[in-house]
Scaffold this motif. Sequence first.
Motif, PDB file in Angstrom:
ATOM      1  N   ALA A   2       0.989   6.573   6.235  1.00 24.55           N
ATOM      2  CA  ALA A   2       0.614   6.472   4.830  1.00 24.55           C
ATOM      3  C   ALA A   2       0.503   5.010   4.404  1.00 24.55           C
ATOM      4  O   ALA A   2      -0.371   4.648   3.626  1.00 24.55           O
ATOM      5  CB  ALA A   2       1.619   7.197   3.959  1.00 24.55           C
ATOM      6  N   ALA A   3       1.399   4.173   4.935  1.00 26.20           N
ATOM      7  CA  ALA A   3       1.350   2.756   4.582  1.00 26.20           C
ATOM      8  C   ALA A   3       0.067   2.116   5.084  1.00 26.20           C
ATOM      9  O   ALA A   3      -0.556   1.305   4.387  1.00 26.20           O
ATOM     10  CB  ALA A   3       2.565   2.030   5.143  1.00 26.20           C
ATOM     11  N   VAL A   4      -0.339   2.477   6.295  1.00 25.52           N
ATOM     12  CA  VAL A   4      -1.583   1.944   6.850  1.00 25.52           C
ATOM     13  C   VAL A   4      -2.765   2.385   5.993  1.00 25.52           C
ATOM     14  O   VAL A   4      -3.671   1.591   5.702  1.00 25.52           O
ATOM     15  CB  VAL A   4      -1.760   2.404   8.322  1.00 25.52           C
ATOM     16  CG1 VAL A   4      -3.120   1.983   8.858  1.00 25.52           C
ATOM     17  CG2 VAL A   4      -0.642   1.864   9.183  1.00 25.52           C
ATOM     18  N   PHE A   5      -2.740   3.643   5.552  1.00 23.68           N
ATOM     19  CA  PHE A   5      -3.814   4.151   4.709  1.00 23.68           C
ATOM     20  C   PHE A   5      -3.882   3.383   3.381  1.00 23.68           C
ATOM     21  O   PHE A   5      -4.961   3.004   2.928  1.00 23.68           O
ATOM     22  CB  PHE A   5      -3.603   5.645   4.460  1.00 23.68           C
ATOM     23  CG  PHE A   5      -4.595   6.241   3.498  1.00 23.68           C
ATOM     24  CD1 PHE A   5      -5.926   6.404   3.878  1.00 23.68           C
ATOM     25  CD2 PHE A   5      -4.207   6.624   2.226  1.00 23.68           C
ATOM     26  CE1 PHE A   5      -6.838   6.948   2.992  1.00 23.68           C
ATOM     27  CE2 PHE A   5      -5.112   7.148   1.334  1.00 23.68           C
ATOM     28  CZ  PHE A   5      -6.438   7.321   1.726  1.00 23.68           C
ATOM     29  N   LEU A   6      -2.710   3.132   2.765  1.00 25.91           N
ATOM     30  CA  LEU A   6      -2.688   2.400   1.497  1.00 25.91           C
ATOM     31  C   LEU A   6      -3.145   0.954   1.674  1.00 25.91           C
ATOM     32  O   LEU A   6      -3.855   0.410   0.829  1.00 25.91           O
ATOM     33  CB  LEU A   6      -1.299   2.458   0.874  1.00 25.91           C
ATOM     34  CG  LEU A   6      -0.893   3.807   0.287  1.00 25.91           C
ATOM     35  CD1 LEU A   6       0.551   3.758  -0.196  1.00 25.91           C
ATOM     36  CD2 LEU A   6      -1.816   4.210  -0.834  1.00 25.91           C
ATOM     37  N   LEU A   9      -6.825   1.012   2.068  1.00 25.82           N
ATOM     38  CA  LEU A   9      -7.434   1.288   0.767  1.00 25.82           C
ATOM     39  C   LEU A   9      -7.359   0.055  -0.136  1.00 25.82           C
ATOM     40  O   LEU A   9      -8.311  -0.242  -0.857  1.00 25.82           O
ATOM     41  CB  LEU A   9      -6.724   2.481   0.118  1.00 25.82           C
ATOM     42  CG  LEU A   9      -7.491   3.275  -0.907  1.00 25.82           C
ATOM     43  CD1 LEU A   9      -8.800   3.783  -0.333  1.00 25.82           C
ATOM     44  CD2 LEU A   9      -6.669   4.435  -1.396  1.00 25.82           C
ATOM     45  N   TYR A  10      -6.231  -0.693  -0.047  1.00 25.66           N
ATOM     46  CA  TYR A  10      -6.094  -1.905  -0.851  1.00 25.66           C
ATOM     47  C   TYR A  10      -7.094  -2.975  -0.448  1.00 25.66           C
ATOM     48  O   TYR A  10      -7.653  -3.683  -1.277  1.00 25.66           O
ATOM     49  CB  TYR A  10      -4.669  -2.443  -0.745  1.00 25.66           C
ATOM     50  CG  TYR A  10      -4.510  -3.808  -1.364  1.00 25.66           C
ATOM     51  CD1 TYR A  10      -4.585  -3.971  -2.738  1.00 25.66           C
ATOM     52  CD2 TYR A  10      -4.305  -4.938  -0.576  1.00 25.66           C
ATOM     53  CE1 TYR A  10      -4.455  -5.215  -3.326  1.00 25.66           C
ATOM     54  CE2 TYR A  10      -4.172  -6.183  -1.148  1.00 25.66           C
ATOM     55  CZ  TYR A  10      -4.246  -6.309  -2.523  1.00 25.66           C
ATOM     56  OH  TYR A  10      -4.117  -7.547  -3.091  1.00 25.66           O
ATOM     57  N   GLU A  11      -7.305  -3.078   0.864  1.00 24.72           N
ATOM     58  CA  GLU A  11      -8.257  -4.088   1.337  1.00 24.72           C
ATOM     59  C   GLU A  11      -9.664  -3.807   0.831  1.00 24.72           C
ATOM     60  O   GLU A  11     -10.416  -4.720   0.531  1.00 24.72           O
ATOM     61  CB  GLU A  11      -8.249  -4.139   2.865  1.00 24.72           C
ATOM     62  CG  GLU A  11      -6.976  -4.749   3.429  1.00 24.72           C
ATOM     63  CD  GLU A  11      -6.916  -4.658   4.942  1.00 24.72           C
ATOM     64  OE1 GLU A  11      -7.813  -4.019   5.537  1.00 24.72           O
ATOM     65  OE2 GLU A  11      -5.959  -5.209   5.516  1.00 24.72           O
ATOM     66  N   TYR A  12     -10.001  -2.537   0.728  1.00 25.34           N
ATOM     67  CA  TYR A  12     -11.348  -2.193   0.262  1.00 25.34           C
ATOM     68  C   TYR A  12     -11.433  -2.108  -1.262  1.00 25.34           C
ATOM     69  O   TYR A  12     -12.488  -2.296  -1.830  1.00 25.34           O
ATOM     70  CB  TYR A  12     -11.797  -0.868   0.879  1.00 25.34           C
ATOM     71  CG  TYR A  12     -12.091  -0.989   2.348  1.00 25.34           C
ATOM     72  CD1 TYR A  12     -13.158  -1.760   2.789  1.00 25.34           C
ATOM     73  CD2 TYR A  12     -11.298  -0.352   3.279  1.00 25.34           C
ATOM     74  CE1 TYR A  12     -13.433  -1.887   4.134  1.00 25.34           C
ATOM     75  CE2 TYR A  12     -11.571  -0.471   4.631  1.00 25.34           C
ATOM     76  CZ  TYR A  12     -12.631  -1.240   5.051  1.00 25.34           C
ATOM     77  OH  TYR A  12     -12.897  -1.360   6.394  1.00 25.34           O
TER      78      TYR A  12
END
Length: 144
Positions: A2-6, A9-12
């Motif tokens: 989940a952290a990797v996903f967030l 998502l933050y980078e984009y």
Amino acid sequence: MAAVFLVTLYEYSPLFYIAVVFTCFIVTTGLVLGWFGWDVPVILRNSEETQFSTRVFKKQMRQVKNPFGLEITNPSSASITTGITLTTDCLEDSLLTCYWGCSVQKLYEALQKHVYCFRISTPQALEDALYSEYLYQEQYFTEN
């Protein structure tokens, strides 16, 4: 995961991250204010709260088995020719409707309709449930 996903998502989309932090802040603020008695929106309130917006006035309590009663005033003088006199005893102001000469079977059917089909809440609804098969009807307003 989940952290990797967030992080991805933050980078984009840094606006997504800002929106998540802002939403968490608003929910936390609402819960803290609600905890200290401030009025908060309904969606943030505890579902077990029992605070109502309508005021209920205090009334003197009386212990009764039946909140509505009829009493024949002078049973010894009651007859078919002279009639009877009834005295009401109600906890609240009410409208008493008397139906004379209705069939017991029709009355029973009307009460069954009240329980199983639809709620009878007006004299007209009771007349419809009795199919207007009664001899006479009287209405009295009783005051407490």
